[in-house]
Design a protein around this motif. Structure first.
Motif, PDB file in Angstrom:
ATOM      1  N   LEU A 176      -3.924  75.276  72.361  1.00 59.45           N
ATOM      2  CA  LEU A 176      -2.390  75.283  73.159  1.00 59.45           C
ATOM      3  C   LEU A 176      -1.559  75.196  72.080  1.00 59.45           C
ATOM      4  O   LEU A 176      -0.902  76.128  71.976  1.00 59.45           O
ATOM      5  N   ASP A 177      -1.604  74.149  70.876  1.00 63.53           N
ATOM      6  CA  ASP A 177      -0.348  73.702  70.486  1.00 63.53           C
ATOM      7  C   ASP A 177      -1.129  75.500  69.033  1.00 63.53           C
ATOM      8  O   ASP A 177      -0.169  76.206  68.407  1.00 63.53           O
ATOM      9  N   ASP A 178      -2.037  75.719  68.604  1.00 64.45           N
ATOM     10  CA  ASP A 178      -1.942  76.443  67.609  1.00 64.45           C
ATOM     11  C   ASP A 178      -1.469  78.126  67.982  1.00 64.45           C
ATOM     12  O   ASP A 178      -1.245  79.010  67.499  1.00 64.45           O
ATOM     13  N   TYR A 179      -1.944  78.075  69.665  1.00 66.90           N
ATOM     14  CA  TYR A 179      -1.811  79.148  70.731  1.00 66.90           C
ATOM     15  C   TYR A 179      -0.462  79.396  70.152  1.00 66.90           C
ATOM     16  O   TYR A 179       0.117  80.680  70.075  1.00 66.90           O
ATOM     17  N   ALA A 180       0.393  78.525  70.509  1.00 70.07           N
ATOM     18  CA  ALA A 180       1.648  78.761  70.123  1.00 70.07           C
ATOM     19  C   ALA A 180       2.669  79.084  69.304  1.00 70.07           C
ATOM     20  O   ALA A 180       3.417  80.126  69.340  1.00 70.07           O
ATOM     21  N   LEU A 181       2.289  78.524  68.044  1.00 73.41           N
ATOM     22  CA  LEU A 181       2.407  79.000  67.319  1.00 73.41           C
ATOM     23  C   LEU A 181       2.539  80.787  66.766  1.00 73.41           C
ATOM     24  O   LEU A 181       3.025  81.526  66.273  1.00 73.41           O
ATOM     25  N   ALA A 182       0.980  81.002  66.896  1.00 77.02           N
ATOM     26  CA  ALA A 182       0.359  82.005  66.566  1.00 77.02           C
ATOM     27  C   ALA A 182       0.815  83.137  66.738  1.00 77.02           C
ATOM     28  O   ALA A 182       1.498  84.206  66.707  1.00 77.02           O
ATOM     29  N   ILE A 183       1.557  82.878  68.505  1.00 79.84           N
ATOM     30  CA  ILE A 183       2.029  84.509  69.186  1.00 79.84           C
ATOM     31  C   ILE A 183       3.306  84.280  69.108  1.00 79.84           C
ATOM     32  O   ILE A 183       4.232  85.544  69.590  1.00 79.84           O
ATOM     33  N   SER A 184       4.123  83.587  68.477  1.00 84.57           N
ATOM     34  CA  SER A 184       5.965  83.003  68.175  1.00 84.57           C
ATOM     35  C   SER A 184       6.005  83.872  66.948  1.00 84.57           C
ATOM     36  O   SER A 184       5.317  83.972  66.360  1.00 84.57           O
ATOM     37  N   PRO A 185       7.129  84.282  66.720  1.00 80.63           N
ATOM     38  CA  PRO A 185       7.752  84.761  65.713  1.00 80.63           C
ATOM     39  C   PRO A 185       8.016  84.255  64.549  1.00 80.63           C
ATOM     40  O   PRO A 185       7.960  85.103  63.097  1.00 80.63           O
ATOM     41  N   ASP A 186       7.285  82.263  64.554  1.00 80.58           N
ATOM     42  CA  ASP A 186       6.633  82.415  62.942  1.00 80.58           C
ATOM     43  C   ASP A 186       5.113  82.049  63.169  1.00 80.58           C
ATOM     44  O   ASP A 186       5.338  81.469  62.210  1.00 80.58           O
ATOM     45  N   GLY A 187       4.669  83.366  64.000  1.00 76.45           N
ATOM     46  CA  GLY A 187       3.731  82.787  63.365  1.00 76.45           C
ATOM     47  C   GLY A 187       2.806  84.113  62.397  1.00 76.45           C
ATOM     48  O   GLY A 187       2.602  84.862  61.365  1.00 76.45           O
ATOM     49  N   PHE A 188       1.836  84.863  63.373  1.00 75.59           N
ATOM     50  CA  PHE A 188       1.185  86.204  63.264  1.00 75.59           C
ATOM     51  C   PHE A 188       2.652  86.835  63.371  1.00 75.59           C
ATOM     52  O   PHE A 188       2.305  87.459  61.810  1.00 75.59           O
ATOM     53  N   ALA A 189       3.545  87.339  63.986  1.00 72.03           N
ATOM     54  CA  ALA A 189       4.206  88.304  63.717  1.00 72.03           C
ATOM     55  C   ALA A 189       4.845  87.538  61.989  1.00 72.03           C
ATOM     56  O   ALA A 189       5.128  89.242  61.488  1.00 72.03           O
ATOM     57  N   ARG A 190       4.602  86.544  61.220  1.00 68.01           N
ATOM     58  CA  ARG A 190       5.582  86.334  60.144  1.00 68.01           C
ATOM     59  C   ARG A 190       4.385  86.701  59.117  1.00 68.01           C
ATOM     60  O   ARG A 190       5.265  87.425  58.207  1.00 68.01           O
ATOM     61  N   THR A 191       3.652  86.610  59.291  1.00 64.12           N
ATOM     62  CA  THR A 191       2.927  86.997  58.094  1.00 64.12           C
ATOM     63  C   THR A 191       2.980  88.278  58.248  1.00 64.12           C
ATOM     64  O   THR A 191       2.392  89.425  56.918  1.00 64.12           O
ATOM     65  N   TYR A 192       2.463  89.458  59.620  1.00 64.82           N
ATOM     66  CA  TYR A 192       2.527  90.596  59.327  1.00 64.82           C
ATOM     67  C   TYR A 192       3.530  91.718  58.580  1.00 64.82           C
ATOM     68  O   TYR A 192       3.514  92.407  57.427  1.00 64.82           O
ATOM     69  N   GLU A 193       4.302  90.857  59.351  1.00 65.86           N
ATOM     70  CA  GLU A 193       5.960  91.437  58.327  1.00 65.86           C
ATOM     71  C   GLU A 193       5.816  90.920  57.443  1.00 65.86           C
ATOM     72  O   GLU A 193       5.999  91.945  55.735  1.00 65.86           O
ATOM     73  N   ALA A 194       5.581  90.269  56.789  1.00 61.23           N
ATOM     74  CA  ALA A 194       5.320  89.933  55.421  1.00 61.23           C
ATOM     75  C   ALA A 194       5.149  90.968  54.475  1.00 61.23           C
ATOM     76  O   ALA A 194       5.048  91.173  53.274  1.00 61.23           O
ATOM     77  N   LEU A 195       3.373  91.363  55.322  1.00 61.57           N
ATOM     78  CA  LEU A 195       2.418  92.300  54.547  1.00 61.57           C
ATOM     79  C   LEU A 195       3.029  93.309  53.977  1.00 61.57           C
ATOM     80  O   LEU A 195       3.170  94.882  53.760  1.00 61.57           O
ATOM     81  N   PHE A 196       3.871  93.414  55.152  1.00 62.74           N
ATOM     82  CA  PHE A 196       3.883  95.247  55.569  1.00 62.74           C
ATOM     83  C   PHE A 196       5.452  95.573  56.030  1.00 62.74           C
ATOM     84  O   PHE A 196       5.425  96.808  56.428  1.00 62.74           O
ATOM     85  N   GLY A 197       6.548  94.656  56.323  1.00 64.50           N
ATOM     86  CA  GLY A 197       7.155  94.731  56.265  1.00 64.50           C
ATOM     87  C   GLY A 197       8.162  94.811  57.797  1.00 64.50           C
ATOM     88  O   GLY A 197       7.140  94.720  59.105  1.00 64.50           O
TER      89      GLY A 197
END
Length: 527
Positions: free
Chosen positions: A309-330
């Motif tokens: 649950l903790d890791d999930y909450a981070l992954a779906i937050s603005p600071d999780g996967f979304a940040r990685t995607y934006e760092a790679l592709f804008g």
């Protein structure tokens, strides 16, 4: 950062050429929906930025994340600077809430998301005609909502147009992108599709087969395995590189196959309204926020399969996967272009066999590729072929004019818009096409021209048949539902289970059956 796209500014000057709108969007002005769609486009375009934002996020309060203590408001574990996200109040039964139509929305799906009925939505939005297929993106609506507990995060991780392998991916070169990064993926070689392949080639194969964005797959590899940033190959690269522990899915290729299949199951489950809750690994139940989009729900579902649950909450937050995607592709909001227009209409299609011949409907709506959702495909077989994989002289034929965009073992993809790219426009995907006589890539076909012989080649099959499915701008289109398969007037319907179902034309019904009996026989008649 939320990707929700804002349209215009309050001070923008707006002028619209009505004739050009009608001429440049002919596929959306049909079935008597022209006025409805034009009003939707005008309302969407004229709405000030602040009002659109309010409509997309009505009546929000501070959210208690899954790992927060509501008594002290502690921030997300591992990230003390995380900003609490909003949640929804407990609405009164039938309370009208504002909603802005998103790309690919349909009436049955919205009714499921908001726990209401189509009839109630129509009563609140009388402009919507009875024969609507897809709703025009940006259309302001009011939805009668019936509160359901345990709603999840409203943060939108990724727009739908960047989830699928569609028009937004046409200019993307996976090999060049991977080679430009120092991570271990650029030197990785693994076995995939009967040959040793580079890491980039593996990503492209999975992206093409499942029609999932290669950028999305790369971002998952980076977020979970630092595949683009860390030169040292992880010990799990030939095992559970994405964290999915299964001996039948070892190595980068099969881990990505599992990931793409899992994502598609949730994406299309949300698209059709069939997915209404998500179970976490510890048994916690979460319902996707009714205002969510399909891509974000797919990512939420995906991460519940792997993370606490903790890791999930981070992954779906603005600071999780979304940040990685934006760092790679804008910023994804800049690249987002809705890929499913309002009132999408299927072109005229014929049955996939020669005029005057009778075949059997051996498979009702079932997955287009992989397992589970979407139920995008139908199966047909010559009635002389009953069980087993035997050769036949019968031809599967083109259901419409087009160019063969892809021809490979077991597969022929017919591109109906003629640009030769299966990521744009309408395409017909054929599976189990025999090698001998298979239409070559680049072939220009007319309606009724041979595609190839039905067989068991490509994928898994228990008997000779042809499998056909539709995609539009890279998105699988469910075989049944608001935009059902229409083949010479025969309309597809789901059964209780995949492969069950029927085709109906007026009062005549053909029932899918692998037995190839009289009730499953259907004849091509349209000249």
């Amino acid at each position: 950062m939320s990707w929700e796209k804002q349209i215009g500014d309050p001070g923008d000057n707006l002028s619209i050429d009505f004739e050009s709108v009608m001429l440049t969007r002919p596929q959306t002005i049909s079935n008597g929906l022209g006025v409805f769609l034009l009003v939707g486009m005008l309302l969407s375009a004229c709405q000030p930025q602040s009002e659109l934002a309010v409509m997309a996020q009505p009546q929000v309060q501070d959210q208690v994340l899954p790992n927060e203590d509501p008594s002290n408001g502690d921030a997300l574990v591992g990230d003390p600077a995380a900003t609490p996200l909003p949640t929804r109040p407990a609405y009164s039964p039938g309370e009208l809430v504002d909603y802005t139509a998103q790309t690919g929305d349909t009436m049955p799906a919205l009714a499921a998301h908001f726990n209401t009925q189509e009839e109630e939505i129509r009563a609140a939005n009388p402009i919507i005609p009875n024969d609507v297929t897809t709703l025009p993106p940006g259309l302001p609506m009011q939805i009668p909502i019936y509160y359901a507990p345990l709603w999840g995060s409203p943060f939108k991780i990724l727009p739908d147009s960047l989830f699928i392998n569609g028009p937004a991916q046409v200019d993307f070169d996976t090999s060049v992108f991977v080679a430009d990064h120092p991570g271990w993926l650029k030197d990785y070689v693994g076995f995939a599709a009967d040959a040793n392949r580079s890491g980039a080639q593996i990503v492209d194969i999975v992206a093409r087969n499942f029609s999932v964005s290669p950028r999305l797959l790369l971002a998952l590899l980076e977020y979970q395995a630092s595949a683009l940033s860390q030169p040292q190959t992880p010990e799990v690269a030939d095992g559970s590189v994405l964290g999915y522990q299964d001996r039948n899915h070892r190595g980068v290729y099969l881990q990505l196959v599992w990931a793409a299949n899992t994502l598609n199951n949730a994406y299309y489950g949300w698209r059709t309204g069939d997915l209404d809750s998500i179970d976490h690994l510890d048994g916690t139940v979460e319902r996707p926020d009714p205002w969510q989009n399909a891509a974000s729900v797919a990512l939420q579902f995906y991460f519940t399969r792997l993370l606490s649950l903790d890791d999930y909450a981070l992954a779906i937050s603005p600071d999780g996967f979304a940040r990685t995607y934006e760092a790679l592709f804008g910023d994804p909001s800049i690249a987002d272009q809705p890929h499913i227009p309002g009132s999408l209409v299927q072109p005229n299609l014929r049955l996939p066999f020669e005029i005057g011949t009778t075949w059997a409907l051996t498979g009702g709506p079932h997955t287009g590729w992989g397992t589970g959702a979407p139920r995008a495909a139908l199966d047909f077989a010559p009635p002389t072929v009953v069980g087993g994989c035997v050769s036949t002289d019968e031809w599967a034929t083109a259901v419409a004019p087009g160019i063969v965009a892809r021809s490979e073992p077991g597969i022929v993809v017919l591109d109906l818009d003629g640009d030769g790219d299966e990521r744009t426009g309408w395409v017909i995907f054929h599976l189990h096409v025999a090698e001998q006589g298979r239409a070559p890539q680049g072939a220009l076909l007319q309606t009724g021209d041979p595609i190839g012989h039905p067989s068991c080649e490509g994928g898994s099959s228990t008997g000779t048949h042809i499998h056909i499915a539709r995609k539009y701008n890279g998105e699988w289109i469910p075989a049944a539902g608001p935009l059902a398969f229409n083949l010479e007037g025969w309309i597809a319907h789901n059964g209780a289970q995949p492969y069950q179902g029927s085709l109906t034309r007026f009062s005549h019904t053909v029932i899918a059956c692998e037995c190839s009996n009289g009730e499953s026989f259907i004849q091509s008649e349209v000249p």
